[in-house]
Write a protein that holds these residues in place. Structure first.
Motif, PDB file in Angstrom:
ATOM      1  N   ASN A  72       1.031  -1.410   0.123  1.00 18.99           N
ATOM      2  CA  ASN A  72      -0.030   0.336  -0.394  1.00 18.99           C
ATOM      3  C   ASN A  72       0.840   1.529   0.115  1.00 18.99           C
ATOM      4  N   TYR A  73       1.770   1.355  -0.947  1.00 20.97           N
ATOM      5  CA  TYR A  73       2.230   2.275  -1.352  1.00 20.97           C
ATOM      6  C   TYR A  73       3.413   2.421  -2.528  1.00 20.97           C
ATOM      7  N   VAL A  74       3.593   3.619  -2.934  1.00 21.84           N
ATOM      8  CA  VAL A  74       3.748   3.567  -4.115  1.00 21.84           C
ATOM      9  C   VAL A  74       5.702   4.284  -4.188  1.00 21.84           C
ATOM     10  N   GLN A  75       6.417   4.501  -5.120  1.00 24.90           N
ATOM     11  CA  GLN A  75       7.531   4.473  -4.655  1.00 24.90           C
ATOM     12  C   GLN A  75       7.927   6.255  -5.328  1.00 24.90           C
ATOM     13  N   ALA A  76       7.539   6.829  -5.501  1.00 20.68           N
ATOM     14  CA  ALA A  76       7.517   8.500  -6.072  1.00 20.68           C
ATOM     15  C   ALA A  76       5.672   9.342  -7.198  1.00 20.68           C
ATOM     16  N   VAL A  77       5.690  10.211  -5.995  1.00 25.11           N
ATOM     17  CA  VAL A  77       4.823  10.667  -6.829  1.00 25.11           C
ATOM     18  C   VAL A  77       4.972  12.635  -7.356  1.00 25.11           C
ATOM     19  N   GLU A  78       4.633  12.270  -9.011  1.00 24.37           N
ATOM     20  CA  GLU A  78       4.689  13.478  -9.382  1.00 24.37           C
ATOM     21  C   GLU A  78       3.726  14.868  -9.087  1.00 24.37           C
TER      22      GLU A  78
END
Length: 129
Positions: A16-22
């Protein structure tokens, strides 16, 4: 606001997470101080990790909504805990909350020696709109 998730791998999806958010074309950004299981009267919880997580999430939601933001606009969530093992035993609470609210965020989990008074967990967030 435009949000793009960057995930070069797929394994983090089950966590339940991501490596990056732009984020582009942001109207505003909300930096939320670490929220904990402190009552409206300022009393720190001395309850178990599960109870403190639930209370902490409620407090985080209250601050974000009071500021006029939506939960699914959280782009970063840092988690501080005095016991990573206790946190991960109860992590389903966090994962369910993230999923139910459509939150896809970059995250860091840190085990720390202590938090304020009797607290076991603290959530620090950044939200955009």
């Amino acid at each position: 606001m435009e949000k793009q998730v960057i995930n070069p791998w797929t394994w983090q999806e089950e966590r339940n997470y991501v490596q990056a958010v732009e984020v582009r074309n942001v109207e505003s950004t909300l930096y939320v101080s670490g929220q904990t299981a402190i009552s409206d009267d300022g009393i720190s919880s001395d309850r178990d990790m599960r109870s403190q997580l639930l209370h902490t999430i409620r407090n985080l939601e209250k601050v974000i909504r009071e500021a006029g933001y939506e939960l699914n606009h959280i782009v970063r969530l840092n988690i501080y805990t005095t016991s990573a093992s206790e946190l991960f035993e109860n992590f389903g609470i966090v994962q369910e909350w993230l999923t139910d609210n459509g939150i896809r965020q970059a995250s860091t989990v840190l085990e720390v020696k202590s938090l304020f008074e009797t607290l076991k967990v603290e959530l620090e967030a950044t939200a955009v709109k």
